[in-house]
Design a protein around this motif. Structure first.
Motif, short mmCIF file in Angstrom:
data_model
loop_
_atom_site.label_atom_id
_atom_site.label_comp_id
_atom_site.label_asym_id
_atom_site.label_seq_id
_atom_site.Cartn_x
_atom_site.Cartn_y
_atom_site.Cartn_z
N ARG A 53 0.78 -1.32 0.09
CA ARG A 53 -0.34 0.22 -0.04
C ARG A 53 1.00 1.20 0.07
N GLU A 54 1.97 1.37 0.89
CA GLU A 54 2.86 2.44 0.93
C GLU A 54 3.58 2.50 -0.22
N ALA A 55 3.92 1.46 -0.79
CA ALA A 55 4.76 1.63 -2.07
C ALA A 55 3.87 2.02 -3.24
N ARG A 56 2.65 1.76 -3.35
CA ARG A 56 1.55 2.24 -4.56
C ARG A 56 1.30 3.52 -4.38
N SER A 57 1.51 4.02 -3.01
CA SER A 57 1.20 6.04 -2.78
C SER A 57 2.54 6.28 -3.34
N LEU A 58 3.80 5.77 -2.95
CA LEU A 58 4.92 6.29 -3.28
C LEU A 58 5.20 6.58 -5.05
N VAL A 59 5.02 5.50 -5.54
CA VAL A 59 5.24 5.11 -7.04
C VAL A 59 4.03 6.19 -7.56
N ALA A 90 4.98 -5.34 -5.74
CA ALA A 90 3.30 -5.50 -5.85
C ALA A 90 2.80 -4.04 -5.78
N GLY A 91 3.31 -3.21 -4.97
CA GLY A 91 2.56 -1.71 -4.85
C GLY A 91 2.93 -1.34 -6.20
N ALA A 92 4.07 -1.32 -6.60
CA ALA A 92 4.38 -0.53 -8.14
C ALA A 92 3.28 -1.05 -9.04
N LEU A 93 3.24 -2.20 -9.31
CA LEU A 93 2.29 -2.89 -10.36
C LEU A 93 0.82 -2.29 -10.20
N ARG A 94 0.36 -2.24 -9.07
CA ARG A 94 -0.99 -1.38 -8.79
C ARG A 94 -0.98 0.08 -9.10
N ALA A 95 0.23 0.60 -8.79
CA ALA A 95 0.27 2.17 -9.25
C ALA A 95 0.48 2.38 -10.70
#
Length: 336
Positions: free
Chosen positions: A230-236, A258-263
């Motif tokens: 979740r935090e990775a998604r926000s940063l990307v 995983a977060g980057a893929l969602r972003a």
């Protein structure tokens, strides 16, 4: 079957029922020689009748040795990486007639310290630790006393000890050069805790190779603090929405990937942004994610081998560095 509230059968109770001394009962149940077979049979029958269970840890300690336990302190037990490490450690433990105890410090230095103390108080036969950011000099006495302590994935701080790591810098260099080969110059690096050794190694390698490629201001595309997807998604997402969005993302670990893929899925044109993830993960091949891969099970196996083969505390510390390899699957080959 034991009934709740009843007292656990004792060795003294077994000896009384078998009509032998406490020492004789102990020798029989610990498998020691020079006891008549008839006496052995009476003691075993008494133990079975009472439901007595031998305390193997206490027996080992009573003989002045360590227990037949191997401790493993992982970072975040929810991360599949640590499950793979534990699998490798357990295989070696089993081959050496050891039982593995796995705990998780969740990357908290104080919790790591407490877990370390608790396992050592139980006189584990060896200890494998994924260290956090604290000082490990406090374990020097344990090493000198002969307790094998091995650090895996990251070296200890303030202490020279057996260590198993991967070629973090080589893996990052391969990933950046791979993206550069496909035309990317604006490459972002997104990672977890900036205090952790692996992050520092990977970030340093990223900045070094970016500098070599002529991008001396790559720090502006570095982000940290992504402890979960979740935090990775926000940063990307923040990077992609910025004034100078990157054309490629290098994710520091599997959760960041995983977060980057969602972003990337959230934004228009995200399918054109290249992505390389450090750490392979389940379904990465089906999703076509390019990764920097290594054998985490082998890391655990090598760490356990160091722990079970250290017989002389005076032997110099040993360091094992495992290779990484880049696996192109599609996301890292997107050209500008």
């Amino acid at each position: 079957m034991a009934v709740q509230g009843t007292r656990r059968p004792t060795l003294a109770g077994v000896a009384e029922r078998a009509g032998v001394s406490l020492k004789t009962a102990s020798r029989v149940l610990n498998g020691e020689p020079n006891v008549a077979e008839a006496t052995r049979e009476r003691v075993r029958e008494a133990a079975t009748a009472l439901g007595f269970r031998r305390n193997a840890v206490a027996a080992d300690l009573a003989r002045g040795g360590a227990s037949r336990l191997l401790g493993f302190i992982s970072g975040d037990i929810a991360n599949p990486f640590y499950s793979a490490l534990a699998s490798g450690i357990e295989r070696v433990a089993r081959d050496n007639d050891l039982q593995l105890i796995t705990t998780s410090c969740d990357e908290d230095p104080e919790r790591e310290r407490l877990l370390t103390e608790e396992l050592l108080e139980r006189r584990v036969g060896g200890l494998v630790v994924t260290p956090t950011t604290g000082d490990h000099a406090r374990l020097a006495g344990e090493l000198a006393a002969g307790t094998p302590v091995v650090f895996v994935d990251r070296p200890a701080s303030g202490l020279e000890a057996d260590t198993v790591v991967i070629d973090n810098r080589g893996g990052i260099r391969a990933a950046v050069r791979h993206l550069s080969y496909h035309g990317h110059r604006k490459i972002a690096f997104v990672g977890d805790n900036p205090e952790v050794w692996t992050f520092r190694e990977r970030r340093a390698a990223f900045l070094d190779v970016m500098d070599e490629l002529g991008n001396r201001d790559a720090q502006r595309w570095v982000r940290s603090g992504a402890h979960d997807a979740r935090e990775a998604r926000s940063l990307v997402a923040g990077l992609l929405d910025g004034p100078e969005p990157p054309t490629a993302v290098l994710a520091e670990n599997n959760r960041v990937t995983a977060g980057a893929l969602r972003a990337l899925a959230d934004v228009a044109g995200g399918e054109r942004i290249a992505l390389v993830g450090f750490d392979d993960f389940d379904l990465a091949d089906l999703l076509g994610v390019t990764v920097v891969s290594y054998d985490a099970v082998e890391m655990g196996r090598r760490a356990a081998e160091l722990a079970t083969s250290r017989y002389d505390p005076a032997t110099p510390p040993r360091t094992v560095t495992l290779e990484t390899r880049l696996i192109p699957r599609g996301t890292g080959e997107r050209r500008l």
